[in-house]
Design a protein around this motif. Structure first.
Motif, PDB file in Angstrom:
ATOM      1  N   ILE A  65      32.885 -11.224  21.544  1.00 22.38           N
ATOM      2  CA  ILE A  65      31.151 -11.159  20.837  1.00 22.38           C
ATOM      3  C   ILE A  65      30.262 -11.268  21.687  1.00 22.38           C
ATOM      4  N   LYS A  66      29.288 -11.004  22.062  1.00 21.88           N
ATOM      5  CA  LYS A  66      28.351 -11.058  22.709  1.00 21.88           C
ATOM      6  C   LYS A  66      27.117 -12.244  22.435  1.00 21.88           C
ATOM      7  N   ARG A  67      27.048 -13.400  23.336  1.00 16.56           N
ATOM      8  CA  ARG A  67      27.023 -14.652  23.265  1.00 16.56           C
ATOM      9  C   ARG A  67      24.992 -14.540  23.355  1.00 16.56           C
ATOM     10  N   THR A  68      24.533 -13.529  22.777  1.00 16.90           N
ATOM     11  CA  THR A  68      22.764 -13.942  22.877  1.00 16.90           C
ATOM     12  C   THR A  68      22.695 -13.800  20.782  1.00 16.90           C
ATOM     13  N   ASN A  69      21.563 -13.767  21.169  1.00 14.83           N
ATOM     14  CA  ASN A  69      20.909 -14.247  19.734  1.00 14.83           C
ATOM     15  C   ASN A  69      20.503 -12.594  19.136  1.00 14.83           C
ATOM     16  N   GLY A  70      19.998 -12.333  18.309  1.00 13.53           N
ATOM     17  CA  GLY A  70      19.286 -11.134  17.194  1.00 13.53           C
ATOM     18  C   GLY A  70      20.921  -9.636  17.884  1.00 13.53           C
ATOM     19  N   GLY A  71      19.755  -8.687  18.116  1.00  8.61           N
ATOM     20  CA  GLY A  71      20.275  -7.872  18.670  1.00  8.61           C
ATOM     21  C   GLY A  71      20.722  -5.743  17.630  1.00  8.61           C
ATOM     22  N   SER A  72      21.539  -5.376  17.886  1.00  7.53           N
ATOM     23  CA  SER A  72      21.450  -4.186  17.085  1.00  7.53           C
ATOM     24  C   SER A  72      22.073  -4.035  15.610  1.00  7.53           C
ATOM     25  N   LEU A  73      21.846  -5.210  14.811  1.00  6.89           N
ATOM     26  CA  LEU A  73      21.753  -5.386  13.330  1.00  6.89           C
ATOM     27  C   LEU A  73      20.729  -5.709  12.635  1.00  6.89           C
ATOM     28  N   LEU A  74      20.991  -4.760  11.362  1.00  5.66           N
ATOM     29  CA  LEU A  74      19.853  -4.969  10.421  1.00  5.66           C
ATOM     30  C   LEU A  74      20.692  -5.032   9.287  1.00  5.66           C
ATOM     31  N   LEU A  75      20.133  -6.165   8.638  1.00  5.37           N
ATOM     32  CA  LEU A  75      21.419  -6.128   7.332  1.00  5.37           C
ATOM     33  C   LEU A  75      19.960  -5.924   6.252  1.00  5.37           C
ATOM     34  N   TYR A  76      20.766  -4.817   5.821  1.00  5.88           N
ATOM     35  CA  TYR A  76      20.258  -4.364   4.370  1.00  5.88           C
ATOM     36  C   TYR A  76      20.091  -4.464   2.681  1.00  5.88           C
ATOM     37  N   ILE A  77      19.664  -5.494   2.284  1.00  3.73           N
ATOM     38  CA  ILE A  77      20.202  -5.861   1.353  1.00  3.73           C
ATOM     39  C   ILE A  77      18.892  -5.781  -0.445  1.00  3.73           C
ATOM     40  N   THR A 107      11.861   1.026  -2.846  1.00  2.00           N
ATOM     41  CA  THR A 107      10.382  -0.264  -1.884  1.00  2.00           C
ATOM     42  C   THR A 107      11.224  -0.598  -1.231  1.00  2.00           C
ATOM     43  N   GLU A 108      10.873  -0.879   0.110  1.00  2.00           N
ATOM     44  CA  GLU A 108      11.146  -1.803   0.843  1.00  2.00           C
ATOM     45  C   GLU A 108      10.271  -2.784   2.005  1.00  2.00           C
ATOM     46  N   PHE A 109      10.456  -4.146   2.514  1.00  2.00           N
ATOM     47  CA  PHE A 109       9.896  -4.538   3.648  1.00  2.00           C
ATOM     48  C   PHE A 109      11.116  -5.184   4.371  1.00  2.00           C
ATOM     49  N   SER A 110      10.589  -5.300   5.678  1.00  2.00           N
ATOM     50  CA  SER A 110      11.863  -5.749   6.396  1.00  2.00           C
ATOM     51  C   SER A 110      11.070  -6.998   7.564  1.00  2.00           C
ATOM     52  N   ILE A 111      12.183  -7.752   7.384  1.00  2.00           N
ATOM     53  CA  ILE A 111      11.592  -9.227   7.979  1.00  2.00           C
ATOM     54  C   ILE A 111      11.996  -9.578   9.082  1.00  2.00           C
ATOM     55  N   CYS A 112      12.660 -10.443  10.527  1.00  2.00           N
ATOM     56  CA  CYS A 112      12.612 -11.317  11.335  1.00  2.00           C
ATOM     57  C   CYS A 112      13.603 -11.884  10.851  1.00  2.00           C
ATOM     58  N   ASP A 113      14.425 -13.030  11.436  1.00  2.00           N
ATOM     59  CA  ASP A 113      15.138 -14.024  10.447  1.00  2.00           C
ATOM     60  C   ASP A 113      14.192 -15.369  11.791  1.00  2.00           C
ATOM     61  N   ASN A 114      14.872 -16.553  11.797  1.00  2.00           N
ATOM     62  CA  ASN A 114      14.754 -17.481  13.089  1.00  2.00           C
ATOM     63  C   ASN A 114      15.879 -17.019  14.256  1.00  2.00           C
ATOM     64  N   ASN A 115      17.001 -15.922  13.941  1.00  2.00           N
ATOM     65  CA  ASN A 115      17.916 -15.985  15.104  1.00  2.00           C
ATOM     66  C   ASN A 115      17.261 -15.113  15.827  1.00  2.00           C
ATOM     67  N   ASP A 116      16.140 -13.877  15.616  1.00  2.00           N
ATOM     68  CA  ASP A 116      15.718 -12.857  15.607  1.00  2.00           C
ATOM     69  C   ASP A 116      16.785 -11.464  14.722  1.00  2.00           C
ATOM     70  N   TYR A 117      17.509 -11.658  13.972  1.00  2.00           N
ATOM     71  CA  TYR A 117      17.919 -10.225  12.997  1.00  2.00           C
ATOM     72  C   TYR A 117      17.062  -9.399  12.366  1.00  2.00           C
ATOM     73  N   VAL A 118      17.288  -8.574  12.109  1.00  2.00           N
ATOM     74  CA  VAL A 118      16.317  -8.365  11.495  1.00  2.00           C
ATOM     75  C   VAL A 118      16.597  -8.505   9.936  1.00  2.00           C
ATOM     76  N   LEU A 119      15.998  -8.908   8.366  1.00  2.00           N
ATOM     77  CA  LEU A 119      16.618  -8.061   6.741  1.00  2.00           C
ATOM     78  C   LEU A 119      15.865  -7.026   6.519  1.00  2.00           C
ATOM     79  N   THR A 120      16.271  -6.072   5.975  1.00  2.00           N
ATOM     80  CA  THR A 120      15.521  -5.411   4.584  1.00  2.00           C
ATOM     81  C   THR A 120      15.965  -5.200   3.470  1.00  2.00           C
ATOM     82  N   PHE A 121      15.142  -5.606   2.810  1.00  2.00           N
ATOM     83  CA  PHE A 121      14.897  -5.821   1.685  1.00  2.00           C
ATOM     84  C   PHE A 121      14.620  -4.948   0.435  1.00  2.00           C
TER      85      PHE A 121
END
Length: 127
Positions: A65-77, A107-121
């Motif tokens: 597990i990499k020890r950096t914030n964010g990354g190549s992860l997008l959570l689709y909610i 219909t979608e929009f995307s935000i960045c959380d406080n850890n640099d992860y991308v959340l798409t709703f």
């Protein structure tokens, strides 16, 4: 399989709890049970469960597990009432992409959380 609950590694659990509370999540469980020195937290909103854990608490158990914030992860909610939700949070978070209708009908929009992860709703709105 019955469910998927991501366990996301973050630098600051307290700030992460604050951020996800803005999105309407509730703190369901934590280690320890009371703060301020949380090392793990589970937050829930509707049928969505997200877990957050400090990298320090992992130790060297999983060095892969990499020890950096964010990354190549997008959570689709997926959710209902996306337009009202967007209006409620848009000035409280970093919006990466505003509301838009996709070619596949969501219909979608995307935000960045406080850890640099991308959340798409997303919502499959009726025409």
């Amino acid at each position: 399989m019955e469910s998927l609950s991501p366990n996301i590694f973050v630098a600051d659990i307290n700030k992460t709890i604050e951020f996800y509370t803005i999105l309407g999540f509730d703190l369901a469980m934590s280690v320890p049970e009371t703060g301020p020195d949380f090392v793990w937290a589970m937050m829930i909103k509707g049928n969505v469960t997200m877990m957050f854990q400090t990298m320090e608490s992992l130790g060297e158990e999983l060095p892969e597990i990499k020890r950096t914030n964010g990354g190549s992860l997008l959570l689709y909610i997926k959710l209902s009432g996306i337009r009202a939700f967007f209006e409620d949070i848009k000035d409280k978070v970093t919006v990466l992409k505003g509301l838009e209708k996709t070619f596949y009908g969501a219909t979608e929009f995307s935000i960045c959380d406080n850890n640099d992860y991308v959340l798409t709703f997303a919502e499959d709105e009726a025409e």
